[in-house]
Design a protein around this motif. Sequence first.
Motif, PDB file in Angstrom:
ATOM      1  N   PHE A  89     -65.217   9.422   2.816  1.00  0.00           N
ATOM      2  CA  PHE A  89     -64.048   8.652   3.269  1.00  0.00           C
ATOM      3  C   PHE A  89     -63.829   7.420   2.392  1.00  0.00           C
ATOM      4  N   ASP A  90     -64.879   6.663   2.140  1.00  0.00           N
ATOM      5  CA  ASP A  90     -64.739   5.439   1.338  1.00  0.00           C
ATOM      6  C   ASP A  90     -64.307   5.761  -0.094  1.00  0.00           C
ATOM      7  N   GLU A  91     -64.817   6.866  -0.650  1.00  0.00           N
ATOM      8  CA  GLU A  91     -64.439   7.243  -2.013  1.00  0.00           C
ATOM      9  C   GLU A  91     -62.962   7.627  -2.084  1.00  0.00           C
ATOM     10  N   TYR A  92     -62.509   8.425  -1.119  1.00  0.00           N
ATOM     11  CA  TYR A  92     -61.093   8.794  -1.077  1.00  0.00           C
ATOM     12  C   TYR A  92     -60.213   7.561  -0.860  1.00  0.00           C
ATOM     13  N   LEU A  93     -60.644   6.673   0.037  1.00  0.00           N
ATOM     14  CA  LEU A  93     -59.846   5.478   0.324  1.00  0.00           C
ATOM     15  C   LEU A  93     -59.706   4.611  -0.921  1.00  0.00           C
ATOM     16  N   GLU A  94     -60.771   4.472  -1.678  1.00  0.00           N
ATOM     17  CA  GLU A  94     -60.708   3.666  -2.896  1.00  0.00           C
ATOM     18  C   GLU A  94     -59.742   4.261  -3.914  1.00  0.00           C
ATOM     19  N   MET A  95     -59.793   5.577  -4.080  1.00  0.00           N
ATOM     20  CA  MET A  95     -58.905   6.221  -5.051  1.00  0.00           C
ATOM     21  C   MET A  95     -57.443   6.167  -4.601  1.00  0.00           C
ATOM     22  N   VAL A  96     -57.203   6.312  -3.301  1.00  0.00           N
ATOM     23  CA  VAL A  96     -55.821   6.260  -2.801  1.00  0.00           C
ATOM     24  C   VAL A  96     -55.239   4.864  -2.967  1.00  0.00           C
ATOM     25  N   ILE A  97     -56.034   3.826  -2.682  1.00  0.00           N
ATOM     26  CA  ILE A  97     -55.555   2.449  -2.867  1.00  0.00           C
ATOM     27  C   ILE A  97     -55.262   2.187  -4.344  1.00  0.00           C
ATOM     28  N   GLN A  98     -56.142   2.652  -5.201  1.00  0.00           N
ATOM     29  CA  GLN A  98     -55.911   2.475  -6.639  1.00  0.00           C
ATOM     30  C   GLN A  98     -54.649   3.212  -7.088  1.00  0.00           C
ATOM     31  N   PHE A  99     -54.458   4.421  -6.599  1.00  0.00           N
ATOM     32  CA  PHE A  99     -53.256   5.185  -6.946  1.00  0.00           C
ATOM     33  C   PHE A  99     -51.997   4.470  -6.457  1.00  0.00           C
ATOM     34  N   GLY A 100     -52.067   3.866  -5.270  1.00  0.00           N
ATOM     35  CA  GLY A 100     -50.916   3.143  -4.748  1.00  0.00           C
ATOM     36  C   GLY A 100     -50.553   1.938  -5.604  1.00  0.00           C
ATOM     37  N   PHE A 101     -51.555   1.154  -6.009  1.00  0.00           N
ATOM     38  CA  PHE A 101     -51.274  -0.012  -6.853  1.00  0.00           C
ATOM     39  C   PHE A 101     -50.693   0.419  -8.207  1.00  0.00           C
ATOM     40  N   ILE A 102     -51.229   1.511  -8.764  1.00  0.00           N
ATOM     41  CA  ILE A 102     -50.772   1.943 -10.087  1.00  0.00           C
ATOM     42  C   ILE A 102     -49.321   2.406 -10.041  1.00  0.00           C
ATOM     43  N   THR A 103     -49.007   3.245  -9.056  1.00  0.00           N
ATOM     44  CA  THR A 103     -47.682   3.867  -9.024  1.00  0.00           C
ATOM     45  C   THR A 103     -46.600   2.921  -8.495  1.00  0.00           C
ATOM     46  N   ILE A 104     -46.930   2.124  -7.487  1.00  0.00           N
ATOM     47  CA  ILE A 104     -45.897   1.276  -6.871  1.00  0.00           C
ATOM     48  C   ILE A 104     -45.547   0.087  -7.760  1.00  0.00           C
ATOM     49  N   PHE A 105     -46.559  -0.482  -8.438  1.00  0.00           N
ATOM     50  CA  PHE A 105     -46.323  -1.708  -9.212  1.00  0.00           C
ATOM     51  C   PHE A 105     -46.484  -1.486 -10.715  1.00  0.00           C
ATOM     52  N   VAL A 106     -46.306  -0.252 -11.175  1.00  0.00           N
ATOM     53  CA  VAL A 106     -46.464   0.007 -12.606  1.00  0.00           C
ATOM     54  C   VAL A 106     -45.376  -0.688 -13.421  1.00  0.00           C
ATOM     55  N   ALA A 107     -44.202  -0.865 -12.847  1.00  0.00           N
ATOM     56  CA  ALA A 107     -43.138  -1.561 -13.582  1.00  0.00           C
ATOM     57  C   ALA A 107     -43.467  -3.037 -13.761  1.00  0.00           C
ATOM     58  N   ALA A 108     -44.224  -3.618 -12.821  1.00  0.00           N
ATOM     59  CA  ALA A 108     -44.595  -5.025 -12.931  1.00  0.00           C
ATOM     60  C   ALA A 108     -45.780  -5.239 -13.863  1.00  0.00           C
ATOM     61  N   CYS A 109     -46.670  -4.244 -13.957  1.00  0.00           N
ATOM     62  CA  CYS A 109     -47.863  -4.353 -14.822  1.00  0.00           C
ATOM     63  C   CYS A 109     -48.070  -3.025 -15.534  1.00  0.00           C
ATOM     64  N   PRO A 110     -47.488  -2.818 -16.687  1.00  0.00           N
ATOM     65  CA  PRO A 110     -47.621  -1.531 -17.384  1.00  0.00           C
ATOM     66  C   PRO A 110     -49.047  -1.210 -17.826  1.00  0.00           C
ATOM     67  N   LEU A 111     -49.934  -2.200 -17.922  1.00  0.00           N
ATOM     68  CA  LEU A 111     -51.308  -1.950 -18.336  1.00  0.00           C
ATOM     69  C   LEU A 111     -52.208  -1.496 -17.189  1.00  0.00           C
ATOM     70  N   ALA A 112     -51.687  -1.442 -15.967  1.00  0.00           N
ATOM     71  CA  ALA A 112     -52.507  -1.046 -14.819  1.00  0.00           C
ATOM     72  C   ALA A 112     -53.102   0.350 -14.965  1.00  0.00           C
ATOM     73  N   PRO A 113     -52.350   1.373 -15.421  1.00  0.00           N
ATOM     74  CA  PRO A 113     -52.979   2.697 -15.593  1.00  0.00           C
ATOM     75  C   PRO A 113     -54.131   2.692 -16.589  1.00  0.00           C
ATOM     76  N   LEU A 114     -54.049   1.895 -17.638  1.00  0.00           N
ATOM     77  CA  LEU A 114     -55.145   1.823 -18.608  1.00  0.00           C
ATOM     78  C   LEU A 114     -56.410   1.255 -17.975  1.00  0.00           C
ATOM     79  N   PHE A 115     -56.275   0.167 -17.220  1.00  0.00           N
ATOM     80  CA  PHE A 115     -57.440  -0.416 -16.557  1.00  0.00           C
ATOM     81  C   PHE A 115     -58.004   0.535 -15.504  1.00  0.00           C
ATOM     82  N   ALA A 116     -57.132   1.271 -14.822  1.00  0.00           N
ATOM     83  CA  ALA A 116     -57.609   2.246 -13.837  1.00  0.00           C
ATOM     84  C   ALA A 116     -58.380   3.378 -14.515  1.00  0.00           C
ATOM     85  N   LEU A 117     -57.915   3.816 -15.680  1.00  0.00           N
ATOM     86  CA  LEU A 117     -58.619   4.863 -16.417  1.00  0.00           C
ATOM     87  C   LEU A 117     -60.012   4.402 -16.835  1.00  0.00           C
TER      88      LEU A 117
END
Length: 293
Positions: free
Chosen positions: A60-88
């Motif tokens: 559960f905790d592993e899935y929750l962490e990945m879902v939160i990370q996916f939400g930050f990357i996709t929702i605010f990617v226009a505000a921070c284009p480098l977010a996917p790189l840091f997530a990778l």
Amino acid sequence: MLVIMVGKQVINNIQEFIVPKLLNWWHKQKRHRHEKKKEKVAAMDPWERDYQLMSYKGLFDEYLEMVIQFGFITIFVAACPLAPLFALLNNWVEIRLDAQKFVCEYRRPVVERAQGIGIWFYILEVITYLAVISNAFLIAFTSDFLPRLYYKYTHNFNLVGYVDFTLAYAPENFVSQNNTMCRYRAYRENDGSYSIVYWNLLAIRLGFVIVFEHVVFFISRMIDMLVPDIPESVEIKVKREHYMAKQALSDNQALGQVLFQTEESEMAPKEREPEAAQDPPNPLPAIPDHQPL
């Protein structure tokens, strides 16, 4: 965004590395208190020592962490284009940390069959829809993309005078009170009311949001239709395994029928021989000579 995607993820990785080790150490200390002979632990086999590790708590905790990370990357990617790189980079490090944690700190979990990731798939799908809409509004209302296009096709294609176009004059009462001229970024008339340019841009921005989300959803649906959920090579192998299983089942059934018929044919003469020995045939009575037939 940089604080969340860099600082928070670094702190989480440190916690995932240190906290399981501390919990495992405390778990061993509690176990040793109840044991009289500590030499017994050293003499145990590896699988016995692994059994005494902490029990598996689920993903559960592993899935929750990945879902939160996916939400930050996709929702605010226009505000921070480098977010996917840091997530990778974070996920590349976290793979090794999770591997070390599940192999060395936790007891091996019991394998369970599953058709997918369950409710998490629908949560990710909802986050994707929200991300498309939020990025459309971010592009439309916080960037100069649409005002520049509007100025190109209505005033000057080379953007000469664009800065002056985006600035409004301060109201006359402010100028008279402060005895100075002031301009600010807005689309207003001299009396402070919204100009016709503001309403035109508002209509263009709302139209852009609608068109943008429909185009993105259409492209995503097309990709979903064109790309199969199961690759063709895997599907062929699955069908071949099903065919081989059915063939083996039919062969076993045919072999069982043949063996059953053979046993019946072998048992039939053996059953007849005892019956023949127990019940000998009765001879017909002799007919006297003086009686006519």
